[in-house]
Design a protein around this motif. Structure first.
Motif, PDB file in Angstrom:
ATOM      1  N   VAL A 100       0.870  -1.176   0.000  1.00 31.85           N
ATOM      2  CA  VAL A 100       0.000   0.000   0.000  1.00 31.85           C
ATOM      3  C   VAL A 100       0.906   1.226   0.000  1.00 31.85           C
ATOM      4  CG1 VAL A 100      -1.929   1.179   1.093  1.00 31.85           C
ATOM      5  CG2 VAL A 100      -1.685  -1.307   1.354  1.00 31.85           C
ATOM      6  N   LEU A 101       0.785   2.048  -1.054  1.00 31.60           N
ATOM      7  CA  LEU A 101       1.673   3.185  -1.254  1.00 31.60           C
ATOM      8  C   LEU A 101       0.893   4.489  -1.238  1.00 31.60           C
ATOM      9  CD1 LEU A 101       3.653   1.757  -4.316  1.00 31.60           C
ATOM     10  CD2 LEU A 101       4.215   1.474  -1.894  1.00 31.60           C
ATOM     11  N   ASP A 102       1.523   5.549  -0.746  1.00 37.26           N
ATOM     12  CA  ASP A 102       0.912   6.861  -0.869  1.00 37.26           C
ATOM     13  C   ASP A 102       1.300   7.477  -2.211  1.00 37.26           C
ATOM     14  OD1 ASP A 102       3.491   7.926  -0.627  1.00 37.26           O
ATOM     15  OD2 ASP A 102       3.191   8.665   1.419  1.00 37.26           O
ATOM     16  N   ARG A 103       0.889   8.715  -2.455  1.00 39.64           N
ATOM     17  CA  ARG A 103       1.113   9.346  -3.757  1.00 39.64           C
ATOM     18  C   ARG A 103       2.588   9.655  -4.026  1.00 39.64           C
ATOM     19  NH1 ARG A 103      -3.139  11.185  -7.052  1.00 39.64           N
ATOM     20  NH2 ARG A 103      -5.022  10.075  -6.427  1.00 39.64           N
ATOM     21  N   GLN A 104       3.429   9.551  -3.010  1.00 38.03           N
ATOM     22  CA  GLN A 104       4.862   9.765  -3.190  1.00 38.03           C
ATOM     23  C   GLN A 104       5.624   8.444  -3.323  1.00 38.03           C
ATOM     24  OE1 GLN A 104       3.056  11.678  -0.688  1.00 38.03           O
ATOM     25  NE2 GLN A 104       2.879  13.040  -2.456  1.00 38.03           N
ATOM     26  N   GLY A 105       4.891   7.327  -3.296  1.00 39.15           N
ATOM     27  CA  GLY A 105       5.526   6.024  -3.414  1.00 39.15           C
ATOM     28  C   GLY A 105       6.034   5.459  -2.102  1.00 39.15           C
ATOM     29  N   ARG A 106       5.714   6.127  -0.978  1.00 41.35           N
ATOM     30  CA  ARG A 106       6.150   5.629   0.327  1.00 41.35           C
ATOM     31  C   ARG A 106       5.259   4.481   0.773  1.00 41.35           C
ATOM     32  NH1 ARG A 106       6.461  11.726   2.514  1.00 41.35           N
ATOM     33  NH2 ARG A 106       4.236  11.424   2.078  1.00 41.35           N
ATOM     34  N   LEU A 107       5.888   3.452   1.341  1.00 40.48           N
ATOM     35  CA  LEU A 107       5.159   2.272   1.791  1.00 40.48           C
ATOM     36  C   LEU A 107       4.419   2.574   3.085  1.00 40.48           C
ATOM     37  CD1 LEU A 107       4.673  -0.779   1.182  1.00 40.48           C
ATOM     38  CD2 LEU A 107       6.564  -1.245   2.750  1.00 40.48           C
ATOM     39  N   LEU A 108       3.098   2.477   3.048  1.00 43.90           N
ATOM     40  CA  LEU A 108       2.278   2.715   4.230  1.00 43.90           C
ATOM     41  C   LEU A 108       2.103   1.446   5.049  1.00 43.90           C
ATOM     42  CD1 LEU A 108      -0.519   4.925   2.616  1.00 43.90           C
ATOM     43  CD2 LEU A 108       1.542   5.688   3.840  1.00 43.90           C
ATOM     44  N   ARG A 109       1.911   0.338   4.392  1.00 45.81           N
ATOM     45  CA  ARG A 109       1.765  -0.959   5.043  1.00 45.81           C
ATOM     46  C   ARG A 109       1.858  -2.036   3.963  1.00 45.81           C
ATOM     47  NH1 ARG A 109      -2.825   1.931   5.191  1.00 45.81           N
ATOM     48  NH2 ARG A 109      -4.674   1.161   4.071  1.00 45.81           N
ATOM     49  N   SER A 110       2.042  -3.276   4.404  1.00 45.43           N
ATOM     50  CA  SER A 110       2.119  -4.400   3.474  1.00 45.43           C
ATOM     51  C   SER A 110       1.788  -5.674   4.228  1.00 45.43           C
ATOM     52  CB  SER A 110       3.513  -4.486   2.833  1.00 45.43           C
ATOM     53  OG  SER A 110       4.505  -4.772   3.801  1.00 45.43           O
ATOM     54  N   TRP A 111       1.424  -6.704   3.488  1.00 50.82           N
ATOM     55  CA  TRP A 111       1.108  -7.983   4.116  1.00 50.82           C
ATOM     56  C   TRP A 111       1.029  -9.089   3.061  1.00 50.82           C
ATOM     57  CZ3 TRP A 111      -2.831  -4.258   3.597  1.00 50.82           C
ATOM     58  CH2 TRP A 111      -3.955  -4.631   2.854  1.00 50.82           C
ATOM     59  N   GLY A 112       0.825 -10.311   3.549  1.00 50.09           N
ATOM     60  CA  GLY A 112       0.584 -11.450   2.670  1.00 50.09           C
ATOM     61  C   GLY A 112       1.758 -12.373   2.448  1.00 50.09           C
ATOM     62  N   LYS A 113       2.878 -12.164   3.101  1.00 49.86           N
ATOM     63  CA  LYS A 113       4.055 -12.999   2.887  1.00 49.86           C
ATOM     64  C   LYS A 113       3.734 -14.470   3.145  1.00 49.86           C
ATOM     65  CE  LYS A 113       8.612 -12.796   2.084  1.00 49.86           C
ATOM     66  NZ  LYS A 113       9.202 -12.115   0.909  1.00 49.86           N
ATOM     67  N   GLY A 114       4.089 -15.322   2.194  1.00 46.36           N
ATOM     68  CA  GLY A 114       3.862 -16.745   2.335  1.00 46.36           C
ATOM     69  C   GLY A 114       2.453 -17.209   2.012  1.00 46.36           C
ATOM     70  N   GLY A 115       1.583 -16.283   1.645  1.00 44.93           N
ATOM     71  CA  GLY A 115       0.187 -16.649   1.418  1.00 44.93           C
ATOM     72  C   GLY A 115      -0.202 -16.842  -0.027  1.00 44.93           C
ATOM     73  N   TYR A 116       0.780 -16.758  -0.950  1.00 44.21           N
ATOM     74  CA  TYR A 116       0.457 -16.820  -2.379  1.00 44.21           C
ATOM     75  C   TYR A 116       1.433 -17.721  -3.121  1.00 44.21           C
ATOM     76  CZ  TYR A 116      -2.496 -12.813  -1.425  1.00 44.21           C
ATOM     77  OH  TYR A 116      -3.468 -11.995  -0.901  1.00 44.21           O
ATOM     78  N   THR A 117       0.900 -18.339  -4.170  1.00 40.18           N
ATOM     79  CA  THR A 117       1.748 -19.067  -5.105  1.00 40.18           C
ATOM     80  C   THR A 117       2.068 -18.180  -6.295  1.00 40.18           C
ATOM     81  OG1 THR A 117       0.661 -21.136  -4.427  1.00 40.18           O
ATOM     82  CG2 THR A 117       2.019 -21.194  -6.421  1.00 40.18           C
ATOM     83  N   ILE A 118       1.033 -17.680  -6.990  1.00 43.01           N
ATOM     84  CA  ILE A 118       1.218 -16.690  -8.048  1.00 43.01           C
ATOM     85  C   ILE A 118       0.203 -15.569  -7.823  1.00 43.01           C
ATOM     86  CG2 ILE A 118       1.218 -16.194 -10.522  1.00 43.01           C
ATOM     87  CD1 ILE A 118       1.897 -19.085 -11.051  1.00 43.01           C
ATOM     88  N   PRO A 119       0.605 -14.474  -7.159  1.00 43.15           N
ATOM     89  CA  PRO A 119      -0.302 -13.329  -7.008  1.00 43.15           C
ATOM     90  C   PRO A 119      -0.685 -12.795  -8.385  1.00 43.15           C
ATOM     91  CG  PRO A 119       1.666 -13.095  -5.627  1.00 43.15           C
ATOM     92  CD  PRO A 119       1.936 -14.224  -6.565  1.00 43.15           C
ATOM     93  N   HIS A 120      -1.993 -12.588  -8.616  1.00 44.40           N
ATOM     94  CA  HIS A 120      -2.415 -12.222  -9.969  1.00 44.40           C
ATOM     95  C   HIS A 120      -3.190 -10.918 -10.024  1.00 44.40           C
ATOM     96  CE1 HIS A 120      -4.366 -12.604 -13.965  1.00 44.40           C
ATOM     97  NE2 HIS A 120      -3.225 -13.199 -14.261  1.00 44.40           N
ATOM     98  N   ALA A 121      -4.307 -10.804  -9.312  1.00 41.01           N
ATOM     99  CA  ALA A 121      -5.155  -9.610  -9.412  1.00 41.01           C
ATOM    100  C   ALA A 121      -5.503  -9.088  -8.031  1.00 41.01           C
ATOM    101  CB  ALA A 121      -6.428  -9.919 -10.191  1.00 41.01           C
ATOM    102  N   ILE A 122      -5.722  -7.769  -7.962  1.00 46.36           N
ATOM    103  CA  ILE A 122      -6.178  -7.128  -6.734  1.00 46.36           C
ATOM    104  C   ILE A 122      -7.262  -6.123  -7.105  1.00 46.36           C
ATOM    105  CG2 ILE A 122      -4.359  -5.357  -6.804  1.00 46.36           C
ATOM    106  CD1 ILE A 122      -4.286  -5.579  -3.692  1.00 46.36           C
TER     107      ILE A 122
END
Length: 332
Positions: A100-122
């Motif tokens: 999750v990025l703000d308008r300056q490209g700074r990372l606000l938060r992230s998640w999901g490590k280990g929960g995907y084989t091939i991430p495709h759509a959001i």
């Protein structure tokens, strides 16, 4: 942001990157280029070139690494929330899949490590919940905006295939919480689920005829209940009602990776079918009702166009390897 320029092809690892972008290219490679394909591609290019070039300037937008060793991999798909934050679904090992990025490209938060084989759509639903689609596990996961897991739909019923891409590709949101999922790798169908995650119906099969698919890759639903499905390798967008009745198609398109509906306009990310997956192409603005090309943007570079999204101001944005291309409104 910096002005977008054509990427320099990497020598090492380019095959793996191409397969990653293709989202199952091993399963859905186009036939070898033929005279008919070449003519169709030339006709598509002529029709797009004859349409207005839309007044936007391409700029590169990339996540800013929050720490040493952090890096985004290929950005597979993207979505904006109502606050204007950009959600990216990426495939690299040096960052969480959901950024999750703000308008300056700074990372606000992230998640999901280990929960995907091939991430495709959001995608983000009208209530602000975040939905992701796994193209190998054939799994759809619903999260809160903060990353709390709320629901998992195991689509399953995957046939034996020759590669890892073997499942679901995208999700769209209908009235009363109804969920519509494209299952295009291995299968060739659209599935409907209730808001509680119960399967209600499905439609579609392999083929080139009405209601058939050759890799249904993206899906959107209009305010009038029309369901639009990007039939990627058939080079068209098919239309259905909410019960799966075929209503028509917008044909004569290229390899259509992703679509985004905005009122009466349907944005489509596409490239010629006679070129390899990941080749340069266009963002094309279509009249959703008639299929008329209203305008276009050229998209250059490597591994582009897998996902398309719009800002609240109507600026289009598309994926490009480990970053995105943001088309900013041109100055007057």
């Amino acid at each position: 942001m910096r002005q977008h320029r054509r990427a320099t092809p990497a020598i090492a690892g380019c095959v793996a990157l191409l397969l990653s972008l293709a989202g199952g290219a091993a399963l859905a490679q186009p036939p070898s280029s033929t005279a008919a394909q070449d003519r169709a591609a030339a006709d598509l290019r002529a029709r797009i070139d004859a349409s207005p070039k839309l007044p936007f300037v391409a700029t590169v937008f990339a996540a800013k690494p929050p720490s040493a060793g952090w890096a985004s991999g290929m950005v597979s798909w993207l979505a904006f929330d109502k606050a204007g934050n950009l959600y990216e679904l990426q495939r690299g090992e040096k960052a969480d899949p959901i950024l999750v990025l703000d308008r300056q490209g700074r990372l606000l938060r992230s998640w999901g490590k280990g929960g995907y084989t091939i991430p495709h759509a959001i995608r983000i639903d009208p209530a602000g919940n975040v939905w992701t689609v796994d193209a190998a596990a054939s799994r759809v996961i619903k999260y809160s905006p903060r990353g709390e897991k709320l629901m998992t739909i195991e689509v399953g019923e995957q046939p034996q295939t020759r590669g890892p891409f073997n499942g679901t590709s995208d999700i769209a949101f209908g009235p009363n919480g109804r969920l519509f999922i494209t299952d295009g790798y291995g299968n060739a169908r659209v599935l409907e689920y209730s808001a509680a995650g119960k399967r209600l119906r499905q439609w579609g099969e392999h083929g080139m005829g009405p209601g058939q698919f050759h890799l249904p890759h993206a899906i959107q639903i209009g305010a009038d209940g029309t369901v639009y499905v990007a039939d990627r390798e058939n080079g068209r967008i098919e239309k259905f009602n909410l019960d799966g009745k075929f209503l028509g198609e917008i044909d004569g398109l290229g390899r259509t990776y992703s679509i985004k509906l905005a009122g009466d306009a349907l944005w489509a990310a596409m490239a010629p079918l006679n070129l390899p997956t990941g080749a340069p192409g266009w963002l094309v603005k279509l009249d959703a009702r008639t299929g008329k090309i209203l305008g276009h943007l050229d998209v250059d570079g490597e591994h582009v166009l897998h996902g398309v999204e719009l800002t609240a101001a109507g600026e289009p944005i598309t994926t490009a390897d480990d970053h995105v291309i943001w088309f900013k409104a041109a100055p007057p």
